[in-house]
Design an enzyme around this catalytic site. Structure first.
Site, PDB file in Angstrom:
ATOM      1  N   SER A   1       0.821  -1.205   0.000  1.00 54.02           N
ATOM      2  CA  SER A   1       0.000   0.000   0.000  1.00 54.02           C
ATOM      3  C   SER A   1       0.860   1.261   0.000  1.00 54.02           C
ATOM      4  O   SER A   1       1.888   1.331   0.672  1.00 54.02           O
ATOM      5  CB  SER A   1      -0.898   0.004   1.237  1.00 54.02           C
ATOM      6  OG  SER A   1      -1.617   1.210   1.328  1.00 54.02           O
TER       7      SER A   1
ATOM      8  N   ASN B   1       9.402   9.128   4.005  1.00 47.89           N
ATOM      9  CA  ASN B   1       8.229   9.825   3.488  1.00 47.89           C
ATOM     10  C   ASN B   1       7.289  10.203   4.623  1.00 47.89           C
ATOM     11  O   ASN B   1       7.215   9.513   5.642  1.00 47.89           O
ATOM     12  CB  ASN B   1       7.506   8.980   2.430  1.00 47.89           C
ATOM     13  CG  ASN B   1       6.477   8.047   3.046  1.00 47.89           C
ATOM     14  OD1 ASN B   1       5.351   8.431   3.310  1.00 47.89           O
ATOM     15  ND2 ASN B   1       6.889   6.799   3.294  1.00 47.89           N
TER      16      ASN B   1
ATOM     17  N   LEU C   1      -1.162   9.999   4.453  1.00 50.45           N
ATOM     18  CA  LEU C   1      -2.393   9.282   4.071  1.00 50.45           C
ATOM     19  C   LEU C   1      -3.281  10.077   3.125  1.00 50.45           C
ATOM     20  O   LEU C   1      -4.510  10.072   3.228  1.00 50.45           O
ATOM     21  CB  LEU C   1      -3.198   8.890   5.324  1.00 50.45           C
ATOM     22  CG  LEU C   1      -2.508   7.934   6.294  1.00 50.45           C
ATOM     23  CD1 LEU C   1      -3.325   7.788   7.568  1.00 50.45           C
ATOM     24  CD2 LEU C   1      -2.286   6.576   5.646  1.00 50.45           C
TER      25      LEU C   1
ATOM     26  N   ASN D   1      -6.351  -1.446   1.902  1.00 49.65           N
ATOM     27  CA  ASN D   1      -5.614  -0.969   3.061  1.00 49.65           C
ATOM     28  C   ASN D   1      -6.414   0.150   3.719  1.00 49.65           C
ATOM     29  O   ASN D   1      -6.793   1.121   3.066  1.00 49.65           O
ATOM     30  CB  ASN D   1      -4.231  -0.477   2.639  1.00 49.65           C
ATOM     31  CG  ASN D   1      -3.389  -0.050   3.823  1.00 49.65           C
ATOM     32  OD1 ASN D   1      -3.519   1.054   4.327  1.00 49.65           O
ATOM     33  ND2 ASN D   1      -2.499  -0.933   4.254  1.00 49.65           N
TER      34      ASN D   1
ATOM     35  N   ASN E   1      -4.269  -0.847   8.863  1.00 52.12           N
ATOM     36  CA  ASN E   1      -3.027  -0.210   9.285  1.00 52.12           C
ATOM     37  C   ASN E   1      -3.217   0.438  10.654  1.00 52.12           C
ATOM     38  O   ASN E   1      -3.883   1.467  10.768  1.00 52.12           O
ATOM     39  CB  ASN E   1      -2.623   0.833   8.234  1.00 52.12           C
ATOM     40  CG  ASN E   1      -1.447   1.677   8.665  1.00 52.12           C
ATOM     41  OD1 ASN E   1      -0.735   1.345   9.611  1.00 52.12           O
ATOM     42  ND2 ASN E   1      -1.230   2.783   7.974  1.00 52.12           N
TER      43      ASN E   1
ATOM     44  N   CYS F   1      -1.619   4.438  12.774  1.00 55.82           N
ATOM     45  CA  CYS F   1      -2.165   5.798  12.810  1.00 55.82           C
ATOM     46  C   CYS F   1      -2.268   6.302  14.249  1.00 55.82           C
ATOM     47  O   CYS F   1      -2.474   5.517  15.176  1.00 55.82           O
ATOM     48  CB  CYS F   1      -3.553   5.820  12.192  1.00 55.82           C
ATOM     49  SG  CYS F   1      -3.578   5.235  10.495  1.00 55.82           S
TER      50      CYS F   1
ATOM     51  N   ILE G   1       6.759  -5.404   8.214  1.00 51.75           N
ATOM     52  CA  ILE G   1       6.601  -4.242   9.072  1.00 51.75           C
ATOM     53  C   ILE G   1       6.211  -3.015   8.239  1.00 51.75           C
ATOM     54  O   ILE G   1       6.507  -2.953   7.048  1.00 51.75           O
ATOM     55  CB  ILE G   1       7.902  -3.915   9.838  1.00 51.75           C
ATOM     56  CG1 ILE G   1       9.046  -3.623   8.864  1.00 51.75           C
ATOM     57  CG2 ILE G   1       8.275  -5.051  10.765  1.00 51.75           C
ATOM     58  CD1 ILE G   1      10.353  -3.148   9.531  1.00 51.75           C
TER      59      ILE G   1
ATOM     60  N   THR H   1       6.739   1.226   8.091  1.00 52.77           N
ATOM     61  CA  THR H   1       8.012   1.950   8.076  1.00 52.77           C
ATOM     62  C   THR H   1       8.539   2.246   9.475  1.00 52.77           C
ATOM     63  O   THR H   1       7.786   2.415  10.436  1.00 52.77           O
ATOM     64  CB  THR H   1       7.858   3.282   7.325  1.00 52.77           C
ATOM     65  OG1 THR H   1       6.756   3.998   7.891  1.00 52.77           O
ATOM     66  CG2 THR H   1       7.614   3.052   5.847  1.00 52.77           C
TER      67      THR H   1
ATOM     68  N   GLY I   1      12.892   1.040   2.471  1.00 54.57           N
ATOM     69  CA  GLY I   1      13.958   0.726   1.524  1.00 54.57           C
ATOM     70  C   GLY I   1      14.803  -0.430   2.009  1.00 54.57           C
ATOM     71  O   GLY I   1      14.617  -0.943   3.118  1.00 54.57           O
TER      72      GLY I   1
END
Length: 305
Positions: free
Chosen positions: A21, A69, A73, A100, A128, A131, A192, A194, A218
């Site tokens: 996502s 980033n 959202l 998602n 997710n 949040c 996981i 980020t 990454g």
């Protein structure tokens, strides 16, 4: 050629590769480049109950072997996703898609999931819990086992589709949170999300990102992700989706050996829009190299016993 087929929460996948996502939009953008039906499925852009513009710019910072980033959202809201985005996707993708979902209260998570539950195209709900909890002092739902379980239970009450909880790595004990979600009825765990990171502009002597900090992703985070997937897969009985720095077919196999049933590809899609497709096409070579006849049979193969 060996079999790449797996089954995720009772739904068959032709292969375990899933663009993550936030890195694949709503799919139809990538369909202009290649046939996205080559993928196992994909997780579409994080969707909230109301439209969100996202965070102020700049939102992106480059890092060695990764990026940060803080998009925030940005999305058109669930009603517009159902009315406009999913019909476009249906023209180019024939498989069930993963939705998602994000939210800032338990009620918001449940309301958004209830609407997406009615969409035939949606196969799984990936929730997710990274949040901020607006009713809980701003801490992420995913940092507290009780809060994560509360979201899980609320979503399970309003849907018949498999519910997969996407966990944040920014915690001390990822296993306790995964177990709490499983105990509350989660059908799967994905991890996981980020890591929290930042960069500073040496000329301005200020953070690069307007939001100061953001999500670090990454290839640099792959060892951390692999460790957490291994730990969670050992602790729960539900399927695990592994992600975090995956950028090659070898990484996919490594994640599956750690216990992942399927593997999501994130930041690599932003570097190379063909990354997920190329990984799918390269899997037979890697399977042959390591004498793997059936990917399903290697899931959790690195665990003792």
């Amino acid at each position: 050629m060996g079999s790449m087929k797996v089954e995720l929460c009772g739904i068959p996948l032709e292969n375990p590769v899933i663009p993550a996502s936030g890195t694949f939009g709503y799919g139809y953008e990538f369909a202009e480049l290649y046939d996205i039906n080559e993928l196992g499925t994909f997780s579409f852009k994080g969707t909230t109950r109301e439209p969100r513009f996202g965070n102020p710019t700049p939102r992106i910072a480059e890092c060695t072997a990764g990026m940060i980033n803080a998009v925030g959202l940005q999305n058109p809201g669930v009603d517009k996703v159902i009315a406009e985005e999913l019909p476009k996707l249906a023209n180019c993708f024939r498989k069930p898609v993963m939705a998602n979902i994000s939210g800032f209260s338990v009620e918001e998570y449940a309301a958004t999931c209830e609407k997406l539950d009615k969409c035939q195209q949606v196969g799984w709900l990936e929730v997710n819990v990274s949040c901020p909890n607006v009713h809980g002092g701003g801490m992420s739902f995913g940092t507290d086992p009780k809060a994560a379980a509360e979201v899980t239970a609320a979503v399970k009450k309003v849907t018949s589709k498999p519910v997969i909880l996407k966990l944040s790595p920014n915690v001390t004990d990822i296993v306790s949170i995964a177990r709490a979600c499983e105990d509350a009825g989660a059908d799967g765990i994905s991890l996981i999300n980020t890591l929290l990171g930042m960069r500073i502009d040496l000329t301005r002597r200020r953070p690069v990102i307007a939001n100061t900090m953001g999500g670090f992703s990454g290839s640099a985070i792959f060892p951390v992700a692999l460790r957490m997937v291994y730990q969670v897969a050992e602790a729960v009985k539900v399927p695990v989706i592994g992600m975090g720095g995956v950028s090659s077919a070898e990484d996919v196999v490594e994640m599956m050996l750690a216990g992942a049933t399927a593997v999501e590809i994130g930041a690599a899609n932003l570097v190379n829009p063909y990354a997920s497709r190329d990984i799918v096409r390269d899997l037979p070579r890697v399977m042959d190299k390591y004498k793997i006849d059936n990917l399903k049979e290697i899931i959790g193969g690195a665990h003792n016993g």
